[in-house]
Structures are given as C-alpha cells and as structure tokens.
Design a protein around this motif. Structure first.
Motif, short mmCIF file in Angstrom:
data_model
loop_
_atom_site.label_atom_id
_atom_site.label_comp_id
_atom_site.label_asym_id
_atom_site.label_seq_id
_atom_site.Cartn_x
_atom_site.Cartn_y
_atom_site.Cartn_z
N ASP A 51 10.94 -25.81 15.06
CA ASP A 51 11.54 -24.59 14.28
C ASP A 51 11.64 -23.26 15.15
OD1 ASP A 51 8.96 -23.66 15.13
OD2 ASP A 51 7.95 -23.68 13.08
N LEU A 52 11.49 -23.48 16.50
CA LEU A 52 11.93 -22.51 17.34
C LEU A 52 11.10 -21.11 17.24
CD1 LEU A 52 15.72 -21.95 17.25
CD2 LEU A 52 14.34 -23.51 18.75
N LYS A 53 9.80 -21.36 16.82
CA LYS A 53 8.75 -20.20 16.53
C LYS A 53 7.70 -20.07 17.56
CE LYS A 53 9.95 -19.39 11.75
NZ LYS A 53 9.50 -19.17 10.36
N HIS A 54 7.52 -21.24 18.43
CA HIS A 54 6.59 -21.29 19.35
C HIS A 54 7.09 -21.82 20.45
CE1 HIS A 54 3.53 -20.86 16.33
NE2 HIS A 54 4.23 -21.70 15.46
N ALA A 55 6.78 -21.02 21.61
CA ALA A 55 7.21 -21.29 22.80
C ALA A 55 6.31 -21.52 23.93
CB ALA A 55 8.44 -20.17 23.48
N THR A 56 6.39 -22.65 24.78
CA THR A 56 5.29 -23.06 25.75
C THR A 56 6.01 -22.70 27.08
OG1 THR A 56 4.10 -24.69 24.57
CG2 THR A 56 3.76 -24.66 26.94
N SER A 75 15.99 -22.41 24.37
CA SER A 75 14.68 -22.42 25.66
C SER A 75 15.03 -21.90 26.87
CB SER A 75 13.88 -23.48 25.71
OG SER A 75 14.86 -24.38 26.25
N GLU A 76 16.27 -22.12 27.21
CA GLU A 76 16.94 -21.46 28.47
C GLU A 76 17.38 -20.19 28.48
OE1 GLU A 76 17.93 -22.22 32.60
OE2 GLU A 76 16.64 -23.46 31.00
N MET A 77 17.97 -19.57 27.29
CA MET A 77 18.05 -18.21 26.99
C MET A 77 16.74 -17.45 27.07
SD MET A 77 19.53 -16.34 23.64
CE MET A 77 18.46 -17.01 22.60
N ILE A 78 15.54 -17.79 26.54
CA ILE A 78 14.15 -17.37 26.54
C ILE A 78 13.68 -17.18 27.99
CG2 ILE A 78 12.06 -17.74 25.81
CD1 ILE A 78 13.19 -18.51 23.33
N ARG A 79 13.93 -18.42 28.69
CA ARG A 79 13.40 -18.42 30.02
C ARG A 79 14.24 -17.40 31.02
NH1 ARG A 79 14.46 -20.29 35.09
NH2 ARG A 79 16.62 -20.88 34.73
N LYS A 103 14.59 -38.47 16.26
CA LYS A 103 13.23 -39.30 16.72
C LYS A 103 12.29 -38.48 17.26
CE LYS A 103 15.99 -43.40 17.94
NZ LYS A 103 16.62 -44.20 19.11
N ALA A 104 10.96 -38.81 16.79
CA ALA A 104 9.99 -37.94 17.42
C ALA A 104 9.95 -37.99 19.21
CB ALA A 104 8.67 -38.45 17.09
N GLY A 105 9.89 -36.68 19.58
CA GLY A 105 9.80 -36.49 21.06
C GLY A 105 11.00 -35.94 21.59
N THR A 106 12.27 -36.32 20.79
CA THR A 106 13.45 -35.79 20.94
C THR A 106 13.60 -34.18 20.97
OG1 THR A 106 14.60 -35.94 19.09
CG2 THR A 106 14.51 -37.93 20.61
N VAL A 107 14.86 -33.65 21.92
CA VAL A 107 14.91 -32.36 21.79
C VAL A 107 16.31 -31.97 21.49
CG1 VAL A 107 14.73 -30.21 23.21
CG2 VAL A 107 13.15 -32.06 23.52
N SER A 108 16.39 -31.15 20.55
CA SER A 108 17.75 -30.75 20.01
C SER A 108 18.50 -30.01 21.15
CB SER A 108 17.90 -30.22 18.72
OG SER A 108 17.30 -28.89 18.83
N GLN A 109 19.91 -29.91 21.05
CA GLN A 109 20.67 -28.78 21.95
C GLN A 109 20.29 -27.45 21.52
OE1 GLN A 109 23.04 -29.48 24.50
NE2 GLN A 109 22.07 -31.56 24.21
N ARG A 110 20.23 -27.35 20.25
CA ARG A 110 19.59 -25.97 19.84
C ARG A 110 18.47 -25.64 20.55
NH1 ARG A 110 17.23 -24.76 14.30
NH2 ARG A 110 17.14 -22.45 14.33
N ARG A 136 16.85 -15.05 15.42
CA ARG A 136 16.13 -14.60 14.28
C ARG A 136 14.70 -14.42 14.27
NH1 ARG A 136 18.03 -18.29 9.61
NH2 ARG A 136 19.91 -16.97 9.79
N PHE A 137 14.01 -14.96 14.96
CA PHE A 137 12.53 -14.83 15.38
C PHE A 137 12.31 -14.92 16.80
CE2 PHE A 137 12.86 -17.08 11.24
CZ PHE A 137 12.18 -16.32 10.36
N THR A 138 11.50 -13.91 17.31
CA THR A 138 10.98 -14.07 18.53
C THR A 138 9.73 -14.92 18.82
OG1 THR A 138 11.99 -11.85 19.16
CG2 THR A 138 10.28 -12.79 20.75
N PRO A 139 9.98 -16.07 19.33
CA PRO A 139 8.86 -17.22 19.19
C PRO A 139 7.51 -16.48 19.98
CG PRO A 139 10.25 -17.53 20.98
CD PRO A 139 10.79 -16.57 20.59
N ASP A 140 6.31 -17.13 19.35
CA ASP A 140 5.24 -16.79 20.04
C ASP A 140 5.05 -17.41 21.37
OD1 ASP A 140 3.92 -15.45 17.94
OD2 ASP A 140 3.29 -17.33 16.92
#
Length: 170
Positions: free
Chosen positions: A62-67, A26-30, A14-21, A111-115
């Motif tokens: 797609d894990l390519k952009h991080a806010t 995101s926690e690893m990046i934080r 559904k739109a707006g849901t966040v996957s476990q992945r 695989r990709f480091t997000p912007d």
C-alpha cells in the motif's frame, strides 16, 4: 456458477512479489532519502560525523510503510570509529524517523509519505564472508580441480567431459 474472471480483471499478485509501482516508488524514496540525510544534519551524538549509505528501500504494497536498509560508511573496517556502533546508529535513525519522514515529504511527490523504519543492511557482511570462503585455499583446490583418469573411469567419459568445459559438438 462460472469460474471465469470478469473481463479486464487483473490476475491476483502472488505473495512475495513486488510490483513495478513499488519498485519505482522505493527507488525514488531511496534517492530522496539520500538527499535528506546529506542536507539535514541531525543533532544526535550517534550520528555526528557519520556518513550513511541507503542501500535499499522496500515498500509495503500500500506504499505506506518503508523499510530502509542502511550501511554506515566504514562499518566493516575494524579500525574505523563507526565499527561496533552500527546498532546505535540504526537506533538513532529510528528515533529521528518522523523528522526524516517530514523532510522526505518535501522531496517526493507522492500521495502519502511512508512511515520509515531503518534496519542495518547485512548483505555486505554476507558477501565478505562468502568471499573469504571462496578465497580459502582448500575451496580453491576444489573449484579449480582438474579431473583425473580415475574420475573418468568412475563417472564415464561424458561426466568428465562436462566437468572440464564446454562440449566439443556445441
């Protein structure tokens, strides 16, 4: 034609849901971004001597952009030198986002480091505002108001009983 999904097909998200992945990544990046900010001193006048808390990272599907939501330490204290300069600090982080992305790439295994895009986390200010409202004596009087006989006569005995606390038959 059949409306059945092929066997083994995953249901559409559904739109707006966040996957476990997304949450794990995101926690690893934080955590890695905190290390990068701690290890690397960015030579920018707006960032010299400023401690930055990374409160949350939100990734695109797609894990390519991080806010990255950040809060400079002391930003909520009016006497702190950081107060009033939050926008400059966030702007400086966005200017150095490519450098931080490169340093982040050496800390994470993806695989990709997000912007990276940095934004000020306003949840602390919202929580402080809510606390001030709840501490207001007029609000306290409403929250902790004891029902009177007039309330019971108006709404009936069940309404007054429910407003005070748990029911006796529970």
């Amino acid at each position: 034609m059949s409306n059945r999904k092929p066997k083994g097909a995953k249901p559409a998200a559904k739109a707006g849901t966040v996957s476990q992945r997304q949450l794990r990544a995101s926690e690893m990046i934080r955590h890695a971004l905190v290390e990068v900010l701690r290890e690397n001193e960015i030579r920018d006048p707006a960032l010299i001597g400023v401690s930055i808390t990374v409160t949350e990272v939100r990734l695109s599907p797609d894990l390519k952009h991080a806010t990255c939501f950040v809060e400079p330490l002391g930003a909520g204290i009016e006497t702190d030198p950081v107060a009033g300069h939050v926008d400059e600090i966030v702007k400086a982080l966005n200017v150095h986002a490519k450098f931080l992305r490169g340093a982040l790439g050496r800390h994470i295994d993806m695989r990709f480091t997000p912007d990276l895009r940095f934004r000020h986390d306003v949840s602390f200010a919202a929580a402080e505002r809510l606390n001030r409202i709840l501490d207001n004596p007029r609000v306290q009087a409403d929250v902790f108001r004891v029902p009177t006989e007039d309330d019971e006569a108006q709404d009936g005995p069940q309404a007054a009983q429910g407003a005070v606390g748990p029911r006796e038959d529970s």
